[in-house]
Design an enzyme around this catalytic site. Structure first.
Site, PDB file in Angstrom:
ATOM      1  N   ASP A  10       0.880  -1.176   0.000  1.00 59.72           N
ATOM      2  CA  ASP A  10       0.000   0.000   0.000  1.00 59.72           C
ATOM      3  C   ASP A  10       0.914   1.223   0.000  1.00 59.72           C
ATOM      4  O   ASP A  10       2.125   1.119   0.213  1.00 59.72           O
ATOM      5  CB  ASP A  10      -0.907   0.003   1.241  1.00 59.72           C
ATOM      6  CG  ASP A  10      -1.819   1.221   1.284  1.00 59.72           C
ATOM      7  OD1 ASP A  10      -2.379   1.587   0.224  1.00 59.72           O
ATOM      8  OD2 ASP A  10      -1.962   1.833   2.356  1.00 59.72           O
ATOM      9  N   SER A  11       0.295   2.391  -0.200  1.00 56.90           N
ATOM     10  CA  SER A  11       1.078   3.624  -0.147  1.00 56.90           C
ATOM     11  C   SER A  11       1.568   3.905   1.272  1.00 56.90           C
ATOM     12  O   SER A  11       2.450   4.734   1.449  1.00 56.90           O
ATOM     13  CB  SER A  11       0.200   4.797  -0.589  1.00 56.90           C
ATOM     14  OG  SER A  11      -0.878   4.939   0.313  1.00 56.90           O
ATOM     15  N   CYS A  73      -4.224  -1.592  -2.066  1.00 59.91           N
ATOM     16  CA  CYS A  73      -4.342  -0.161  -2.349  1.00 59.91           C
ATOM     17  C   CYS A  73      -5.332   0.003  -3.502  1.00 59.91           C
ATOM     18  O   CYS A  73      -5.077  -0.495  -4.612  1.00 59.91           O
ATOM     19  CB  CYS A  73      -2.967   0.387  -2.738  1.00 59.91           C
ATOM     20  SG  CYS A  73      -2.996   2.128  -3.215  1.00 59.91           S
ATOM     21  N   GLU A 153      -2.612   9.015   8.022  1.00 59.03           N
ATOM     22  CA  GLU A 153      -1.156   8.776   8.041  1.00 59.03           C
ATOM     23  C   GLU A 153      -0.480   9.591   9.150  1.00 59.03           C
ATOM     24  O   GLU A 153       0.578   9.224   9.635  1.00 59.03           O
ATOM     25  CB  GLU A 153      -0.524   9.127   6.689  1.00 59.03           C
ATOM     26  CG  GLU A 153      -0.766   8.086   5.598  1.00 59.03           C
ATOM     27  CD  GLU A 153       0.040   6.796   5.761  1.00 59.03           C
ATOM     28  OE1 GLU A 153       1.190   6.834   6.210  1.00 59.03           O
ATOM     29  OE2 GLU A 153      -0.527   5.723   5.426  1.00 59.03           O
ATOM     30  N   CYS A 187     -10.893   2.849  -0.005  1.00 60.40           N
ATOM     31  CA  CYS A 187      -9.482   3.144   0.267  1.00 60.40           C
ATOM     32  C   CYS A 187      -9.163   2.347   1.518  1.00 60.40           C
ATOM     33  O   CYS A 187      -9.944   2.373   2.485  1.00 60.40           O
ATOM     34  CB  CYS A 187      -9.282   4.637   0.514  1.00 60.40           C
ATOM     35  SG  CYS A 187      -7.634   5.044   1.150  1.00 60.40           S
ATOM     36  N   HIS A 189      -7.233   2.773   3.826  1.00 60.11           N
ATOM     37  CA  HIS A 189      -7.043   3.548   5.061  1.00 60.11           C
ATOM     38  C   HIS A 189      -8.360   3.749   5.822  1.00 60.11           C
ATOM     39  O   HIS A 189      -8.334   3.995   7.024  1.00 60.11           O
ATOM     40  CB  HIS A 189      -6.484   4.940   4.739  1.00 60.11           C
ATOM     41  CG  HIS A 189      -5.021   4.964   4.428  1.00 60.11           C
ATOM     42  ND1 HIS A 189      -4.505   4.477   3.253  1.00 60.11           N
ATOM     43  CD2 HIS A 189      -3.970   5.444   5.141  1.00 60.11           C
ATOM     44  CE1 HIS A 189      -3.188   4.659   3.253  1.00 60.11           C
ATOM     45  NE2 HIS A 189      -2.839   5.237   4.382  1.00 60.11           N
TER      46      HIS A 189
HETATM   47  N1  DGL Z   1      -4.770   3.124   0.845  1.00 57.37           N
HETATM   48  C1  DGL Z   1      -4.766   3.506  -0.509  1.00 57.37           C
HETATM   49  C2  DGL Z   1      -6.007   3.184  -1.253  1.00 57.37           C
HETATM   50  O1  DGL Z   1      -6.613   2.169  -0.942  1.00 57.37           O
HETATM   51  C3  DGL Z   1      -3.987   4.688  -0.949  1.00 57.37           C
HETATM   52  C4  DGL Z   1      -4.333   5.980  -0.347  1.00 57.37           C
HETATM   53  C5  DGL Z   1      -3.382   7.071  -0.794  1.00 57.37           C
HETATM   54  O2  DGL Z   1      -2.179   6.890  -0.689  1.00 57.37           O
HETATM   55  O3  DGL Z   1      -3.881   8.102  -1.256  1.00 57.37           O
HETATM   56  O4  DGL Z   1      -6.388   3.856  -2.157  1.00 57.37           O
END
Ligand code: DGL
Length: 269
Positions: A10-11, A73, A153, A187, A189
Site C-alpha cells: 500500500d502507499s 491499495c 497517516e 481506500c 485507510h
Molecule cells: N490506501 C490507498 C487506497 O486504498 C492509498 C491511499 C493514498 O495513498 O492516497 O487507495
C-alpha cells in the site's frame, strides 16, 4: 503447498487493514508488507506516477521471493493493474476493487451503492465499471476524499477529532443525499476511521471493507493453485516501509490492534 510469503503493498499504513483480515483468516500464511510511506498519499498523484510507483513496488516484492501479490491499495488497483500484471509475470496479482464491488453488489437491497475513495480512484471510474459489470441496474455515487489519507497517516483517527469528523461529514453528505444503502470504503485507510464514518452515515448503511473483501479472493486464488502455506505453523511476518521504521511500528500497531515488533520492521526503498 507453498510456504513462500505473500507480497502485500500500500502507499502507507492503510493496507494493514488487509493484513488484519489475512492474519485472522489464514494465520499460517507468511507475508512481506511494503508501506510506501515516503510517497503517500498516492491518491493525489497522476496516473503515470501511480503506475511508476506501483510497478516499482511489484518489482521490489518480486525480488523478495513472494508467491503472490495482494495490492492492498485501491488507488494502485484502479490505475495500474495492467502495468502491475505485466511486471509480475507469472505471479498472481489480486487487487481490492473487484472483490469490494462484488461484496457491495451482494449486500445492497436498493442497488444504490456509495463509494468513498481517493481522488485518483474516483477519477479512474474503476468502481463504477466493476459494479456495472456485476449489476447493470445499480447506481454508484463515488466521492473523492482527499483530506482523509493525510489525516490517517499522521495518526489522527480519533472520533473526537473535530477536523476529521467535519471532513467525513462533508464527504458522506452526497451519499446520504443519494439514498445509498451500501458504502464501499474504497481506500484501505478508511476502515481505520470506520467509527467516524459510521457516525456520519448512521447505523443502517452497510459498510464494505475493501482490504478485507480482497483476502477471500487471494486465498481462493492460492487454493486453486495448490499454493496455500503450511497450516500447522504460524506464518512469518515482515514489514518494510520507505519512511521512518519506528513511526511505522508505533502507528501500525495501533491500526492493527496488535503489536508490530520493531525488529520485524525495516526501512528500505
Ligand atoms: N490506501 C490507498 C487506497 O486504498 C492509498 C491511499 C493514498 O495513498 O492516497 O487507495
Amino acid at each position: 503447498m507453498d510456504t513462500r510469503p505473500i507480497g502485500i503493498f500500500d502507499s502507507g499504513l492503510g493496507g494493514l487493514t488487509a493484513v488484519k483480515a489475512l492474519t485472522q483468516a489464514a494465520p499460517w500464511e507468511s507475508f512481506v508488507y511494503l508501506g510506501d510511506t515516503k510517497n503517500a498519499p498516492y491518491g493525489d498523484r497522476t496516473r503515470e506516477q501511480i503506475q511508476a510507483l506501483s510497478r516499482r513496488n511489484v518489482r521490489f516484492l518480486r525480488g523478495r521471493g513472494v508467491k503472490a501479490l495482494l495490492v492492498a491499495c485501491n488507488t494502485s488497483t484502479a490505475n495500474a493493474m495492467d502495468v502491475m500484471r505485466a511486471e509480475a509475470g507469472d505471479l498472481p496479482v489480486v487487487g481490492v476493487i473487484e472483490p469490494a464491488a462484488a461484496a457491495a453488489v451482494s449486500v445492497t437491497g436498493s442497488g444504490r451503492i456509495g463509494v468513498l475513495a481517493t481522488a485518483a480512484t474516483v477519477a479512474s471510474g474503476a468502481y463504477v465499471q466493476a459494479v456495472r459489470r456485476l449489476a447493470r441496474q445499480a447506481t454508484v455515487t463515488a466521492v473523492p476524499c482527499p483530506r482523509l489519507v493525510p489525516l490517517v497517516e499522521s495518526g489522527r483517527t480519533d472520533i473526537a477529532d473535530p477536523e476529521l469528523a467535519e471532513a467525513v461529514r462533508t464527504y458522506c453528505a452526497p451519499l446520504l443525499a443519494a439514498g445509498v444503502d451500501t458504502v464501499v470504503l474504497g481506500c484501505t485507510h478508511y476502515p481505520i476511521i470506520r467509527q467516524v464514518i459510521r457516525q456520519a452515515l448512521g447505523a443502517d448503511i452497510a459498510l464494505i471493507d475493501s482490504g478485507a473483501a480482497s483476502v477471500g479472493s487471494l486465498l481462493k486464488e492460492l487454493e486453486d493453485r495448490d499454493a496455500l502455506g503450511d497450516r500447522s505453523k504460524d506464518g512469518r511476518r515482515q514489514y518494510i516501509c520507505s519512511g521512518g521504521a519506528e513511526r511505522f511500528a508505533a502507528l501500525g500497531s495501533a491500526f492493527l490492534g496488535r503489536d508490530i515488533r520493531p525488529d520485524t520492521v525495516r526501512a528500505a526503498l
